[in-house]
Design an enzyme around this catalytic site. Sequence first.
Site, PDB file in Angstrom:
ATOM      1  N   LYS A   1      -0.304 -62.074 -17.609  1.00  0.00           N
ATOM      2  CA  LYS A   1      -0.554 -63.421 -18.041  1.00  0.00           C
ATOM      3  C   LYS A   1      -2.066 -63.746 -18.347  1.00  0.00           C
ATOM      4  O   LYS A   1      -2.743 -63.524 -17.279  1.00  0.00           O
ATOM      5  CB  LYS A   1      -0.028 -64.563 -17.227  1.00  0.00           C
TER       6      LYS A   1
ATOM      7  N   ARG B   1      -0.621 -77.379 -21.559  1.00  0.00           N
ATOM      8  CA  ARG B   1      -1.096 -78.209 -20.269  1.00  0.00           C
ATOM      9  C   ARG B   1      -1.001 -79.695 -20.437  1.00  0.00           C
ATOM     10  O   ARG B   1      -0.683 -80.556 -19.534  1.00  0.00           O
ATOM     11  CB  ARG B   1      -2.557 -77.914 -20.133  1.00  0.00           C
TER      12      ARG B   1
ATOM     13  N   GLU C   1      -0.899 -54.639 -13.213  1.00  0.00           N
ATOM     14  CA  GLU C   1      -0.231 -55.940 -12.540  1.00  0.00           C
ATOM     15  C   GLU C   1       1.124 -55.659 -13.038  1.00  0.00           C
ATOM     16  O   GLU C   1       2.095 -56.034 -12.067  1.00  0.00           O
ATOM     17  CB  GLU C   1      -0.708 -56.920 -13.454  1.00  0.00           C
TER      18      GLU C   1
ATOM     19  N   LYS D   1       2.121 -62.532 -21.638  1.00  0.00           N
ATOM     20  CA  LYS D   1       1.720 -63.987 -22.356  1.00  0.00           C
ATOM     21  C   LYS D   1       0.208 -64.117 -22.604  1.00  0.00           C
ATOM     22  O   LYS D   1      -0.481 -64.043 -21.360  1.00  0.00           O
ATOM     23  CB  LYS D   1       2.091 -65.016 -21.135  1.00  0.00           C
TER      24      LYS D   1
END
Length: 327
Positions: free
Chosen positions: A194, A204, A232, A247
């Site tokens: 991400k 948001r 990751e 993402k």
Amino acid sequence: MEYKRYHPYRLNEEVRNRNAEVHLHVSDFIYPLFVREGISQKVPVEDFCGVYHHTLETLVEEVERKLSLGIDKFLLFGIPSDENKSELAEYAYAEGNIVYRSVRRLKEVFPEVTLFTDVCLCSYTTHGHCGILVEDSINNDATIEILGKVATCHAAAGADFVAPSAMMDGQVWAIRQMLNREGYNTKILAYAAKYASAFYGPFRTAAISKPAFGDRKSYQLDCRTISQGISEIESDIAEGADWIMIKPAHTYLDMILRAKQLFPKTPVAGYHVSGEYMMLNLLSSKGLADWQSVLWEVHYAIKRSGADYIISYAAPLLAQKLQNNTN
């Protein structure tokens, strides 16, 4: 000199369809939904075309409508009332919170749906950051313990997948350990790569999760990195993730491709995020592109890059067209 002729593969739509190598199916889509406390009817999210804050009742109605289009996978975001926000986000894992009640209700009415629940703290903290703060810095280890509690709360409600999105080190490990300890076999869709993207603005607003200060660049991936993202993903799989997510999707097609090539046995989801979606909407609203054409092109690109699933706000529009073409 003899040269190969390619135009015969593109002569008309029938020929192009016959030679197409990438196909979209309604089963590819995961549709995001926002359920919010403290409202009495569904409310459109400002500057976010077609996206609403739902009550528990309108959430059920919305899922029923999407099921009629063949969409049966949903990513659920809960938005608490202001009085339920705190510095330590206790309400995020309280039994009976907005996500818990929503999952229980949806599973009662639609046991066949697959529910993914976002596991993060940003909508539940007064400061809007994704973790617990100590002197304005993220305390990673304290945060992953709470993320484990949140995931267990969602699992207890009946979620099929929990989806940790806080980008804390060890978050998948902490969640898997707690789920195992509590006896849940709930799957994990990890927001594995991400990025700290500028394309999250409308989301948001929808999640009411804008940071009160600073940004999230100290814990989300830098857009200039590749190897960190791969590392990751590898770590999340090793820690127990069942699926992984990239993402944003549209802006990071290369990362979807790399993830699929390097980890072919792990399902990959690409999240076509709010800013990417609204960018296409605004482009078409100015008459600079056809809305349907750009939506199809972008979603085909995400699928072509290697995504097994696409999280998309455009899923209903595309599903309707796919359904019409099938009938």
